[in-house]
Design a protein around this motif. Structure first.
Motif, PDB file in Angstrom:
ATOM      1  N   THR A 173       0.791  -1.219   0.000  1.00 18.52           N
ATOM      2  CA  THR A 173       0.000   0.000   0.000  1.00 18.52           C
ATOM      3  C   THR A 173       0.829   1.278   0.000  1.00 18.52           C
ATOM      4  OG1 THR A 173      -0.228  -0.482   2.337  1.00 18.52           O
ATOM      5  CG2 THR A 173      -2.190  -0.767   0.962  1.00 18.52           C
ATOM      6  N   TRP A 194      -4.201   7.593  -4.730  1.00 20.47           N
ATOM      7  CA  TRP A 194      -3.368   6.690  -3.934  1.00 20.47           C
ATOM      8  C   TRP A 194      -2.032   7.376  -3.616  1.00 20.47           C
ATOM      9  CZ3 TRP A 194      -1.369   1.362  -6.192  1.00 20.47           C
ATOM     10  CH2 TRP A 194      -0.722   0.653  -5.174  1.00 20.47           C
ATOM     11  N   THR A 213      -2.840  10.826  -1.401  1.00 21.88           N
ATOM     12  CA  THR A 213      -3.512  10.726  -0.100  1.00 21.88           C
ATOM     13  C   THR A 213      -3.167   9.423   0.604  1.00 21.88           C
ATOM     14  OG1 THR A 213      -5.473   9.548  -0.863  1.00 21.88           O
ATOM     15  CG2 THR A 213      -5.470  11.967  -1.123  1.00 21.88           C
ATOM     16  N   ALA A 224      -4.651   6.755   0.090  1.00 26.02           N
ATOM     17  CA  ALA A 224      -5.873   5.942   0.176  1.00 26.02           C
ATOM     18  C   ALA A 224      -6.089   5.180  -1.121  1.00 26.02           C
ATOM     19  CB  ALA A 224      -7.076   6.843   0.456  1.00 26.02           C
ATOM     20  N   ARG A 225      -6.400   3.905  -0.988  1.00 26.70           N
ATOM     21  CA  ARG A 225      -6.756   3.118  -2.173  1.00 26.70           C
ATOM     22  C   ARG A 225      -8.268   2.955  -2.184  1.00 26.70           C
ATOM     23  NH1 ARG A 225      -2.549  -1.845  -2.707  1.00 26.70           N
ATOM     24  NH2 ARG A 225      -3.629  -2.044  -4.695  1.00 26.70           N
ATOM     25  N   LEU A 226      -8.905   3.707  -3.080  1.00 22.99           N
ATOM     26  CA  LEU A 226     -10.370   3.697  -3.126  1.00 22.99           C
ATOM     27  C   LEU A 226     -10.854   2.433  -3.833  1.00 22.99           C
ATOM     28  CD1 LEU A 226     -11.164   7.415  -4.046  1.00 22.99           C
ATOM     29  CD2 LEU A 226     -10.990   6.349  -1.788  1.00 22.99           C
TER      30      LEU A 226
END
Lengths: 304, 251
Positions: free
Chosen positions: A31, A97, A100, A102-104
């Motif tokens: 990640t 990604w 931020t 974040a993996r949406l």
């Protein structure tokens, strides 16, 4: 059919690229932000290289933009539109990604679905051709999708660099499944003749009710576009050897390497070697896909 | 715009009827086609290495010759011109990604807008008849236009307003007309002679029709000699006959 290098690279590279996008979108792989960069870069590289290779196949690449216009009727146009849409959605996913962390997942799932549909569209460019009976089967999309999934998973396991996640195991399973589908495709191909698609010399000329039709004189003494493009015969006699190479490098070697990697030697070099071997084997497989395919027009020339 | 979708089939279906009973395989239609179309619609039909060892070029019409062997009878030679059949379900049109290939609703002619063609070649792959050839100089796809620039051309005398191949055929093996009109000369010809489609299983619904060679008669009714060489043996008579006999005694 003529196995143009541009088409071999197009179908294999873009397949692996969209496979990588799909597995990434579904949340596989590490990640960290550094990995987001790497993953997005490699996916973009594969897809761009594949599509650039396909543009090299065009005699007028300056007009390639027009290929986005006929998506209502043309699978090639759909492929272009879907490739662009997939790249845009995955680009958004990757940017979010990277910036931020974040993996949406919903966005990733959309990218994965679009990837699969894009590969399906690529395969339909060939599957839709009734003129090439070996290609005209639902097994062709299955082969393209399965190899895209296997190739993408292999690339992702290489990018992971030996970490323990399920992706290497997924790559192994996908690889085995892909080759099972391919063997089924080959089984059908061996039984498929031009005559089964209504393209024997008798059906091509309509003279079969008089008697057996054989060529007496060709329409031209030299070659032409049709013969070079659709009655490709060079080295077809080596097809068996190439088939063995395809299975050896495309299936056996990477499968053994992945097994070793998964069971007792988690060295990052093993997935790399598996990927290189698989890609070489896949190029053989794709070469055969084109070179062995007989086109209806060959019936007029009394040639395969 | 949705050019590469097929239009609603119109009433008018212009096309060719090719009589395989009459064609003598002289290639005049192919030459006339090349001559007209290299200076007419779209880019010229280029040749590569025309005076060298490996000459080839773009042609919209190719003339094959086949040996057809009926069971237990002498073989027949059939000359077979092959060009675009202007199919109703033209697969070359629907595969086109750029909108360059299209079929006209008003008369059914299949054409390529060469200014939109990117030279991918997929239409040629989709055609079972080998009707499309890439022009290697221009990089665009060429095909039979049914001489669209002749058939409606009011600058030409009326008798010239038909495709160049039809106009030139010295044997009258090629006919042009409206196959959508059941009363047209070409439609009646097809009905009378059992005109047929090439490769019907490919589901392209060709407009062009081929007329089969008429059945051969007289070869299998016992009237014809088995050995033609016997006919060529002349029995000499008169003085020559006497000389012949005299020489025979010396043998």
């Amino acid at each position: 059919m003529h196995p143009a290098v541009s088409l071999l690279l197009f179908t294999t590279l873009s397949g692996a690229g969209f496979g990588l996008i799909a597995w990434t979108g579904l949340g596989f792989g590490p990640t960290g932000t550094w990995f987001a960069w790497l993953d997005a870069f490699v996916a973009g590289l594969l897809v761009t290289a594949g599509l650039s290779a396909s543009a090299m196949h065009l005699r007028r690449p300056d007009r390639a933009w027009r290929a986005f216009s006929q998506w209502r009727s043309s699978w090639l146009s759909r492929e272009a539109v879907l490739a662009a849409a997939t790249s845009a959605v995955f680009g958004a996913y990757a940017l979010i990604w990277i910036f931020t962390g974040a993996r949406l997942l919903p966005l990733g799932i959309i990218a994965a679905l679009l990837s699969a549909i894009t590969v399906y569209a690529t395969s339909m460019i060939y599957t839709q051709l009734r003129t090439v009976p070996r290609w005209a089967t639902p097994l062709t999309p299955a082969v393209f999708l399965a190899f895209a999934a296997a190739g993408g998973a292999l690339v992702l396991s290489v990018l992971e660099g030996g970490r323990s996640s399920p992706i290497a195991a997924i790559a192994l399973v996908a690889l085995v499944l892909a080759w099972i589908v391919k063997v089924a495709w080959w089984q059908r191909a061996m039984k498929t003749t031009r005559a089964s698609a209504g393209a024997s010399p008798e059906q091509a000329t309509g003279l079969g009710n008089i008697g057996a039709v054989s060529r007496f004189e060709l329409p031209h003494t030299g070659s032409n576009y049709l013969l070079r493009e659709m009655v490709f015969q060079v080295a077809r006699r080596r097809a068996r050897a190439v088939t063995r190479l395809a299975v050896l490098f495309g299936a056996l070697v990477p499968a053994v390497l992945l097994l070793i990697f998964l069971s007792f030697a988690p060295s990052p070099a093993l997935p790399v070697l598996a990927l290189v071997s698989h890609f070489a084997g896949l190029l053989c497989e794709r070469w055969l896909f084109f070179a062995e395919a007989e086109h209806a027009v060959g019936a007029y020339y009394g040639a395969r | 715009m949705d050019m590469t979708s097929l239009p609603q089939p119109g009433a008018k279906k212009l096309g060719l009827v090719i009589d395989l009973d009459i064609c003598v395989g002289c290639h005049a239609c192919a030459v006339a086609c090349k001559e007209w179309n290299t200076s007419a619609y779209g880019a010229p039909l280029s040749d590569q290495d025309p005076y060298g060892g490996q000459p080839e070029g773009t042609w919209l019409n190719r003339i094959h010759s086949y040996e057809v062997k009926p069971e237990g009878e002498p073989a027949q030679l059939v000359h077979f011109p092959r060009s675009c059949l202007h199919c109703e379900d033209a697969p070359c049109v629907t595969v086109c990604p750029t909108g360059a290939s299209y079929k006209r609703g008003e008369d059914g002619i299949v054409l390529v807008d060469e200014s939109m063609c990117m030279g991918c070649g997929l239409c040629a792959w989709a055609c079972p008849y080998g009707a499309r050839e890439m022009d290697m100089a221009e990089g665009v796809m060429k095909k039979c236009t049914l001489c669209v620039d002749r058939i409606y051309n009011e600058n030409l005398p009326e008798e010239d307003r038909e495709p160049a191949c039809v106009r030139t055929c010295p044997a009258k093996a090629r006919h042009f007309g409206d196959l959508g009109d059941p009363d047209s000369a070409v439609s009646r010809m097809v009905a009378e002679r059992d005109g047929y489609d090439l490769m019907p299983d490919q589901a392209t619904k060709p407009v062009n029709k081929y007329l089969p060679p008429r059945p051969k008669t007289g070869c299998d009714n016992g009237a014809a000699p088995d050995n033609l060489a016997q006919l060529a043996t002349v029995e000499p008579s008169g003085l020559l006959g006497w000389v012949d006999k005299a020489l025979a005694m010396l043998e």
